[in-house]
Write an enzyme that holds these catalytic residues in place. Structure first.
Site, PDB file in Angstrom:
ATOM      1  N   ARG A  38       0.096  -5.430  -3.563  1.00 29.46           N
ATOM      2  CA  ARG A  38       1.467  -5.248  -3.716  1.00 29.46           C
ATOM      3  C   ARG A  38       2.283  -6.509  -3.487  1.00 29.46           C
ATOM      4  NH1 ARG A  38      -0.527  -1.495  -0.050  1.00 29.46           N
ATOM      5  NH2 ARG A  38      -0.132   0.676  -0.804  1.00 29.46           N
ATOM      6  N   LYS A  59       0.633  -1.876   3.947  1.00 25.16           N
ATOM      7  CA  LYS A  59       1.760  -1.203   4.109  1.00 25.16           C
ATOM      8  C   LYS A  59       1.411  -0.393   5.563  1.00 25.16           C
ATOM      9  CE  LYS A  59       4.344   2.165   1.393  1.00 25.16           C
ATOM     10  NZ  LYS A  59       4.265   3.087   0.122  1.00 25.16           N
ATOM     11  N   HIS A  81       4.717  -3.506  -9.602  1.00 26.59           N
ATOM     12  CA  HIS A  81       3.831  -2.633  -9.591  1.00 26.59           C
ATOM     13  C   HIS A  81       3.052  -2.501 -10.862  1.00 26.59           C
ATOM     14  CE1 HIS A  81       2.227   0.728  -7.243  1.00 26.59           C
ATOM     15  NE2 HIS A  81       2.467   1.589  -8.539  1.00 26.59           N
ATOM     16  N   ARG A 110      -0.395  -3.802 -10.419  1.00 29.68           N
ATOM     17  CA  ARG A 110      -1.039  -3.231  -9.374  1.00 29.68           C
ATOM     18  C   ARG A 110      -1.709  -1.863 -10.093  1.00 29.68           C
ATOM     19  NH1 ARG A 110      -2.273  -2.310  -4.119  1.00 29.68           N
ATOM     20  NH2 ARG A 110      -1.983   0.093  -3.377  1.00 29.68           N
ATOM     21  N   HIS A 157      -5.729   2.339  -0.274  1.00 27.61           N
ATOM     22  CA  HIS A 157      -5.135   3.696  -0.149  1.00 27.61           C
ATOM     23  C   HIS A 157      -5.760   4.398   0.870  1.00 27.61           C
ATOM     24  CE1 HIS A 157      -3.809   3.416  -4.948  1.00 27.61           C
ATOM     25  NE2 HIS A 157      -2.845   3.013  -3.953  1.00 27.61           N
ATOM     26  N   TYR A 184      -4.175   6.866 -11.155  1.00 22.37           N
ATOM     27  CA  TYR A 184      -4.585   5.614 -12.005  1.00 22.37           C
ATOM     28  C   TYR A 184      -5.303   5.679 -13.112  1.00 22.37           C
ATOM     29  CZ  TYR A 184      -1.203   3.259  -8.570  1.00 22.37           C
ATOM     30  OH  TYR A 184      -0.206   3.034  -7.719  1.00 22.37           O
TER      31      TYR A 184
END
Length: 327
Positions: free
Chosen positions: A175, A201, A265, A268, A291, A300
């Site tokens: 990120r 995050k 993003h 990413r 994740h 994705y």
């Protein structure tokens, strides 16, 4: 950081004793006091995003003439309809299903905190609100391998800072906040790997192994620097601001002739899609991207609906390949 909207509607009854334990004073609105206490458990971009969501909700309640702590489900339903049908201030277009779902999630967490942790509230207007169905496909603009190469080349021709930042985002799937938040002291070694320590995050730390192109770009950019932020502001003093980095990436994308709508993003997104296309294990890509849920990573995988990958063929081949061998 956005401030919470002022509230003029009448304050509804709340539990006074628990409220006294929260930040602020009796002169402060209970909504602001609960919000201040709730936001303490979050930091960085997460706290900023949640504060923005609460500000938007309080602004809507002010428009409806109701205090946020007295709002009912129909106020939330009306807000959802407004978000999904009217141009929003930051984008000029209606909010996406993913954005609405995230805002409702933030609101639900806020009211749950007020009920169960702060013990000030007794009711959540979000409890039974229907969440919009979010597509299981990532909505970010993805780039092809050729487009990524063009962007890397354009960044390298622009400046060492651009080259290092684009390399980190492209080859490591970070990120942009993770990259911009790293310091020179976070760039080191671990079991024979060159790594960058980042803050994920939610405040979790991680060590990201760096491939050779990233190491070369970082070494070239950092030169002899041994302290401070990795990515410096244009003045050379202080951290490179997100908005400046975003604007620079926009200019690089235009110079590289990339499609409209590319965001940080997107790199990413492209990191995940290209790795999965090349055969990287889903779990490895999930871990690399930080994740918690593999379903997030699967969004994705552009080829996951490819019928050629059906396990039906694998099992049929295994069970029938030896037909007649044991007769």
């Amino acid at each position: 950081m956005p401030t919470l909207a002022p509230i003029t509607a009448a304050v509804p009854p709340v539990r006074p004793a628990p409220l006294d334990r929260l930040p602020g004073s009796a002169a402060d609105d209970p909504f602001h006091r609960i919000a201040a206490a709730w936001l303490l458990s979050y930091g960085g971009h997460t706290q900023t995003a949640y504060r923005r969501d609460l500000h938007a909700w309080a602004t809507w309640c002010e428009h409806m003439g109701v205090h946020p702590l007295a709002a009912e489900r129909f106020h939330v339903d009306a807000w959802v309809r407004h978000l999904s049908s009217q141009p929003q201030p930051r984008t000029g277009r209606p909010a996406s299903a993913a954005t609405i779902a995230r805002r409702l999630s933030a609101l639900s967490r806020f009211y749950d905190y007020g009920i169960h942790d702060a013990e000030v509230l007794t009711y959540s207007p979000v409890a039974s609100v229907r969440r919009p169905r979010v597509s299981d496909e990532s909505q970010a603009v993805g780039l092809t391998a050729d487009e990524l190469r063009r962007l890397l080349t354009t960044a390298a021709e622009h400046s060492p800072r651009s080259a290092a930042l684009v390399a980190l985002l492209t080859f490591c799937g970070l990120r942009i906040s993770e990259a911009l938040g790293a310091d020179v002291r976070d760039y080191g070694h671990d079991h024979g790997h060159r790594v960058l320590k980042i803050t994920r995050k939610g405040g979790k730390s991680a060590r990201v192994p760096l491939p050779a192109p990233v190491i070369r770009a970082l070494d070239d950019y950092l030169a002899e620097r041994t302290s401070g932020p990795i990515f410096l502001a244009a003045s050379g003093d202080g951290r490179y601001p997100y908005i400046s980095a975003k604007q620079q990436l926009d200019r690089l994308c235009r110079a590289a002739g990339l499609p409209a709508g590319v965001t940080p993003h997107s790199l990413r997104h492209s990191y995940a899609t290209e790795n999965l296309r090349l055969g990287a294990a889903l779990q490895d890509v999930q871990d690399a991207m930080g994740h918690a849920d593999p379903r997030t990573t699967r969004r994705y995988d552009r080829s996951r609906h490819n019928l050629d990958r059906s396990p039906n063929y694998l099992l049929a081949s295994s069970l029938t390949s030896g037909d007649g061998e044991h007769d």
